[in-house]
Each structure stands twice: as C-alpha cells, then as structure tokens.
Design an enzyme around this catalytic site. Structure first.
Site, PDB file in Angstrom:
ATOM      1  N   ASP A  36      29.850  40.094  49.837  1.00 38.36           N
ATOM      2  CA  ASP A  36      28.221  39.212  49.426  1.00 38.36           C
ATOM      3  C   ASP A  36      28.437  37.870  49.049  1.00 38.36           C
ATOM      4  OD1 ASP A  36      30.248  39.451  47.313  1.00 38.36           O
ATOM      5  OD2 ASP A  36      29.448  38.965  46.010  1.00 38.36           O
ATOM      6  N   ASP A  88      34.992  43.756  50.016  1.00 36.21           N
ATOM      7  CA  ASP A  88      35.627  42.264  49.244  1.00 36.21           C
ATOM      8  C   ASP A  88      35.187  42.629  47.583  1.00 36.21           C
ATOM      9  OD1 ASP A  88      35.712  39.917  48.768  1.00 36.21           O
ATOM     10  OD2 ASP A  88      33.346  40.205  47.892  1.00 36.21           O
ATOM     11  N   LYS A  89      36.291  42.052  46.688  1.00 37.12           N
ATOM     12  CA  LYS A  89      36.347  42.923  45.477  1.00 37.12           C
ATOM     13  C   LYS A  89      36.013  41.950  44.570  1.00 37.12           C
ATOM     14  CE  LYS A  89      39.225  40.932  42.769  1.00 37.12           C
ATOM     15  NZ  LYS A  89      39.026  39.986  41.497  1.00 37.12           N
ATOM     16  N   THR A  90      35.859  40.875  44.386  1.00 38.60           N
ATOM     17  CA  THR A  90      34.646  40.247  43.531  1.00 38.60           C
ATOM     18  C   THR A  90      32.837  40.353  43.976  1.00 38.60           C
ATOM     19  OG1 THR A  90      35.498  38.389  43.761  1.00 38.60           O
ATOM     20  CG2 THR A  90      33.613  37.771  42.185  1.00 38.60           C
ATOM     21  N   ASP A 129      32.733  36.018  52.720  1.00 37.99           N
ATOM     22  CA  ASP A 129      32.428  37.397  54.169  1.00 37.99           C
ATOM     23  C   ASP A 129      31.953  36.577  54.529  1.00 37.99           C
ATOM     24  OD1 ASP A 129      34.131  38.028  51.338  1.00 37.99           O
ATOM     25  OD2 ASP A 129      32.013  38.696  50.551  1.00 37.99           O
ATOM     26  N   LYS A 150      40.118  35.850  56.225  1.00 38.28           N
ATOM     27  CA  LYS A 150      39.231  37.312  56.212  1.00 38.28           C
ATOM     28  C   LYS A 150      39.099  37.850  57.772  1.00 38.28           C
ATOM     29  CE  LYS A 150      37.743  37.641  51.565  1.00 38.28           C
ATOM     30  NZ  LYS A 150      36.777  37.719  50.727  1.00 38.28           N
ATOM     31  N   THR A 196      40.661  40.788  49.355  1.00 38.23           N
ATOM     32  CA  THR A 196      40.009  39.385  48.351  1.00 38.23           C
ATOM     33  C   THR A 196      40.664  37.985  48.521  1.00 38.23           C
ATOM     34  OG1 THR A 196      39.552  39.215  46.042  1.00 38.23           O
ATOM     35  CG2 THR A 196      41.559  40.572  46.392  1.00 38.23           C
ATOM     36  N   GLY A 197      40.497  37.074  48.001  1.00 37.24           N
ATOM     37  CA  GLY A 197      40.947  35.787  47.640  1.00 37.24           C
ATOM     38  C   GLY A 197      41.779  35.261  46.345  1.00 37.24           C
TER      39      GLY A 197
END
Length: 676
Positions: A568, A371-373, A572, A549, A521-522
């Site tokens: 996180d 996940d990115k963020t 997710d 996802k 990512t969103g």
C-alpha cells in the site's frame, strides 16, 4: 487474441508514457484514451453504413424475399463498402502490416486477409469480372463485430499507468530557501546541492538533505514502511516526500531532482513496468494457426476445383468462401466478452482490474508476498498491554496517559485514546500541556505533574521501572511508553500496529490452497516476527530497504514461482511492478494503486482469494469460448471447401454466415454464464 495484439500496444503505450513522462508530458495516458475513442468512432460509423449495405445486398434480398433494382444500385453499394473497408478496416489493415513486418501472423492478419479477399472479390463481381454473389455484407458485418470486440476489450483494459505522474505529485513544488537572514519561496527545480531549506511543522520535505538545525519527528511510512514516526536530530538524513510532524528544522540539500530517493523509486517503477513480459494470449496462437489454415485451405480448394474441370470463376468463389468463412466473428469476441463480464463482476466484488494479462496470470500463483504495515496490520497503533506499578491499577495508568494524550496528534497518542474510549474512561482536564521534544508529553492532571515519556527519558534520568516486563515487551517488538506522576513511575503501556482479523483468515485460506504467504517489511525484526506469529506466516523478510523490496520479490521468483505482491505504500511500488501480479490496497497511496495490476477497493486482504477464484473461472470461460469459436472453423472450412460436394452438399456463403452467427451467439451466452 486481439488481446495479445492489444497488450503489445498497451506495453508500447506504457513505454512511450514513461519516456514522455520524463519529458514532463502525459501523452501515454491520453494516447490510450484517444485510441479507445478512435475505435468507438470507427465502430459507430461502420454500423451506420452496414445497414444500407445489408439492404442492398443480393443475398440478403434473396433471404428475405424482396428485390431492389434501381440505377447505380451496385455503385452505391461499392462506395459504401469501400468506406467501411478503408475507414472501419484501417486498424486491422495497419495491424496486418505490422504483423507481416514482424513475420508473426495473428488476429490482425487473419481479419485483414478475410476483409481484403471479400472486398476485392466483391469489387470484381460488381464490375462484371467475376461470377456469383458479392461479399460486401460479410465484409461490413465482420468489420463491425471486430471493431466492437476491440472496443469492449480496450475499455476493460484500463489505460496506461499513471503511477509516475502520481509519484511526481508527491513532491512539493516549492521550498523555503534561506538566503542570509531572509527566507524566500523558490521552485524545487531551482534548488542546488548545499542550499539551506526551512521545513515547517506539517510540511513535506522537498529534497533529500541533512538536518543542520532543529529536531523533529518525521513520518516516513509512505516511503520506507516504518510504522512509527522517526525521531530526527541534527546531523541526520531526511528524505524528500516524507512529512515533518512536530518541530521546525533547517536542512542542507544533499540530493535534488533525479538524485533524490523518490526519483530513484520512480526510475525503479518505470523499469519494472517496462520489463513486464509481453504475455501472448493463446487466442493469439489460435489466430496464427487459423491464418495459415485459411491461406492453405483457400489455395488447395482453388487447385482442386480447378483440376476437377470447373471454371476459374467457380474455383475462385469456393476459395474466397473458404477464406472469408475461416475468419470467425466468434473468435474476435471470445476473449473480450469474457473480459467485459469478469471486469463487471470484479468491480462488484471490490476488485479494480487495471491489467488484464496479469489478472489472468493470477490463477497460477504459488506465493503471495504481503507488505506488513497497512496490509496485514491496520497501520494504526493499538494498546496491547498495560502494566501498572504496585500501587496503581491499569485504569488509573490509562486515565493519566489518555488525559495528557488528548492534546497530541501522534499515532501512539491516538492508540492510547482509543483504548481509553473502549474502556469508557472519563478523562480529566489538562493544564500547562507541553511537548518534551523527542521524548514525550507533559501537563498537570488534577494538580499532579504527569509525563508520558519514551524509554530514553527513563534511561537518561535513571528512573526505576519493571525492567523484566519492559525487556519482554521490547522482545515482542512493541513500542512502550511510560507514565510518570510527579517524577515517579506509575506504569507502562505497550502499543503495536494491530493485526487485521481478516488477514489471519486470508493466510489460513491460502495455505489450504497450497499458496505460501510471505511477509515483507521495512520494520524491525522483532515487530515483524511478532506480527507473523499472530498470523501464522512462516517466511518473514524484515528490515528490507524500499529499493531492495523489488529484489526480494525477484528472489522468490528465482525458483520459477509465480508471485503476487500485496502492498500500500510508495515503498511498495517497485515491488508491485516487479511481481507477476501487483495488488494494491485501495486505502494506500495513489502511487501504489497506480503501479498495481489489481486494486482492492475495500482494502480487505481477504479479497486476494476472490482474485484467485475469479482468475481461474475467467480463464476457464475463455478456453471454452475459444473452443466454441474454433470449433465453428473445424466444421465450416471443410464444408466451404466442398468436401461433401460429391453428395450435393456445398456450404454457401449464406449458410456459412448463419453458422458464424450461431457460434457468436453461443460464445456470448457462455460469457454471461460466468456470472453464475
């Protein structure tokens, strides 16, 4: 082997847990703790009874050269052994019946067979219906060691997941319902569609709804992964569980209870957790073969000894020896001991393993989805570029912006302040500070009217800026704020969610191991590609809706790839549950942590590499241990059956026990070697 049995239990616990959960209970978790306590209690009671059983046993007395002879000696031995057999052996006897019903013999039937044969044969000997020695001490020691193995393992496999309890906690329990001209606090469960709700600044949104009055910025990052708080105006939708940051707003309820977005996420997590494959450890397969070998060897041994003209008593004694010896203590401890050592090791390295089966699968990973963020990035905005207009310097632009931003709690404001601190700028006092709802902040700095505003304000007021630079920064997906002094543009500041240095190293190291990294990512395409470029990630899925996802994970799994998901946020959770191995960043939301198989306590993506290494080493040790344990059988069964009887070599139960202890010691030492 016990593992597999245990995992089936674990899955059942989870399923019942989810059902209980929907009925508002927490039984699943308590069931699991109750089971661990139960094994512990049975273990200690059995240990207490084993000591007198050993002392009263003929064979032990012969070994140590002493003799006890008093009235009712054998009766006391029989009573003690019966208690151990029934109370200590109950989980295995019950497990045997379950395996028998499923027509799938495994460790439970193997243990059940050995303790039952030993018990009933010994009862016959004690009451004079058979010749030879009783096996009560074998029975007691076998039950004690198997209970210990189960107990160690169940403690290592952390209890059924609390993910759903954590999700439910995220929703506020009360809401301010507007009734005519008065507002009353009511439980969220009482809300109906069409109710009007007041949401104050800093509060969580209690239900899904549409804004009918007011405007605000809303932090949806936990739910959607969108890194920047989103501006919301009248007529726009808000999601239950998101946080209202600035203004007050009135919303009209569109979804309550089961129909809210968060409830759908809860449902997805629950489904994905239940549909996880029931991994059968190969210790379980070993137990299955050993069960058939034990029964087969026992029957053949009896027939051969009987046909050779020996008495039924002798033939039975040989058969019983084979059956009892064929249940190796070492096999019961082979996996749990490695599990205990690797759990301790992983905890030292900051890895919290919640699901052993999935952790062991990590050695086979081909792809890791990040996940990115908050995982690849810090989840905090940092200044990447400062572009002053012709007559100002970078420092002056930052000084003006940071002075105004001292009054704000916005993530972008914190980023600007950090940059000013880094450059050691001295900030000025601000007078007449105010928030320009939805577009920025303003105030007086050193007598001048300073504004820090969004691109929208620039467009609405037709202010001249450096369009080319702004277009370039927007292309990179950065968030740009503009600084105005007395209505004139003095510069722009670009901010982005900063990439973690360790994430870069992780992606590089995974590539060297032939594991591909994928970003999910969103966030929007531009931001995602800018971050991916910094990290050297080729595969990017951007603008993915949270409930989609898990489907993206399925897509990657479609070609048979073993996939880990590292995330996180609440958004997710379904993907973490869907992945072969779900890895949560410890600083993330409780829900992500509870849904994951492994938690990175130090929130460092580099720990993904430690998981791969530890998983490989743990598996290798297990295989070695199972060979040691099974190797004992390969030697002991033929000897106990009397293959070398023509040469005068017969394995007595006593020597069998020594060999058995030896293989148990080797297995224990080998498990400790994992630390090295």
């Amino acid at each position: 082997m016990e593992q597999a049995h245990h995992h089936e239990h674990h899955e059942e616990t989870q399923e019942s847990h989810h059902q209980d959960h929907r009925q508002g209970g927490h039984h699943g978790h308590h069931d699991h703790e109750h089971m661990i306590e139960d094994f512990k209690r049975r273990f200690f009671v059995s240990v207490g009874l084993m000591i007198p059983i050993l002392i009263l046993s003929d064979m032990i007395q012969e070994w140590f050269g002493f003799e006890l002879d008093f009235a009712y000696e054998k009766t006391i031995l029989f009573v003690l052994a019966t208690i151990v057999y029934v109370y200590g052996g109950w989980p295995f006897l019950k497990g045997s019946l379950d395996e028998l019903r499923d027509k799938n013999p495994g460790m439970m039937m193997l243990i059940g067979l050995a303790i039952s044969v030993a018990y009933f044969y010994s009862v016959a000997v004690v009451f004079g219906y058979g010749s030879g020695h009783d096996f009560f001490w074998e029975l007691a020691s076998l039950i004690v060691i198997m209970l210990l193995g189960h107990w160690i393992e169940m403690r290592s496999v952390m209890g059924a997941s609390n993910a759903l309890e954590q999700l439910v906690k995220l929703l506020p329990s009360e809401a301010h319902r507007i009734d005519g001209d008065k507002t009353e606090d009511v439980p969220v469960s009482e809300l109906k569609e069409g109710d009007r709700i007041l949401v104050k600044p800093g509060e969580q949104v209690p239900v899904d709804g549409t804004i009918i009055k007011g405007r605000s910025t809303i932090d949806e990052s936990m739910l959607t992964g969108e890194s920047v708080p989103v501006e919301k105006n009248e007529g726009e939708e808000v999601i239950a569980g998101s946080i209202n940051q600035e203004g007050s707003m009135t919303i009209e309820t569109t979804g309550t209870g089961d129909s809210t977005y968060l409830s759908k996420v809860i449902e997805l997590v629950s489904e994905a957790q239940q549909s996880k494959s029931r991994a059968q450890g190969f210790a379980d397969r070993a137990a299955k073969y050993l069960f058939y070998i034990a029964v087969g060897a026992g029957v053949i041994t009896f027939i051969i000894w009987f046909l050779l003209g020996y008495s039924v008593g002798t033939a039975v004694e040989r058969m019983v020896t084979v059956m009892v010896i064929s249940c190796p203590h070492a096999l019961g401890l082979a996996s749990p001991l490695v599990v205990a050592v690797s759990t301790a090791l992983s905890a030292k390295q900051g890895l919290l393993i919640r699901n052993r089966t999935q952790f062991e699968e990590a050695r086979r990973l081909n792809a890791v989805i990040f996940d990115k963020t908050g995982t690849l990035t810090q989840g905090d905005f940092g200044v990447t570029d400062v572009y002053p207009s012709a007559s100002y310097s970078e420092e002056e632009v930052l000084h003006l912006a940071a002075s105004i931003e001292t009054e704000s709690q916005h993530p972008l404001a914190r980023g600007v302040l950090r940059e000013a601190e880094k450059r050691e700028l001295k900030l000025s006092e601000v007078d007449d500070f105010g928030s320009m709802t939805g577009v920025g902040l303003e105030g007086k700095v050193e007598g001048a009217h300073v504004q820090v505003v969004s691109p929208r304000h620039i467009r609405d007021n037709g202010i001249d800026i450096d369009e080319e630079t702004f277009a370039k920064l927007s292309e990179e997906g950065k968030t740009v704020v503009f600084v105005l002094k007395d209505g004139e543009w003095v510069g722009m500041i670009a901010l982005a969610d900063m990439v973690r240095e360790e994430a870069k190293e992780t992606v590089e190291a995974l590539r060297e191991r032939g594991v591909r990294s994928i970003m999910l990512t969103g966030d929007n395409q531009k931001v995602a590609h800018w971050v991916a470029e910094q990290l050297g990630i080729d595969d990017v899925y951007a603008e993915v809706l949270p409930d989609d996802k898990a489907n993206q994970v399925k897509d990657v799994q479609a070609d048979g790839s073993k996939v880990a998901m590292v995330g996180d946020g609440i958004n997710d959770a379904p993907a973490l549950a869907q992945a072969d191995v779900g890895i949560a960043i410890g600083s993330g939301t409780d829900v992500a942590v509870e849904t994951a198989d492994i938690v990175l306590v130090q929130s460092n993506p580099k720990d993904v590499l430690s998981i791969l290494d530890l998983s490989k080493n743990t598996y290798r040790k297990m295989v070695q241990n199972l060979w040691w344990a099974a190797g004992y059988n390969i030697v002991a069964i033929p000897l106990a059956a009397g293959v070398l009887a023509p040469f005068g070599i017969i394995l007595s139960p006593a020597i069998g026990a020594v060999l058995m202890s030896l293989s148990t010691v080797i297995v224990a030492i080998n498990a400790r070697m994992l630390r090295i």
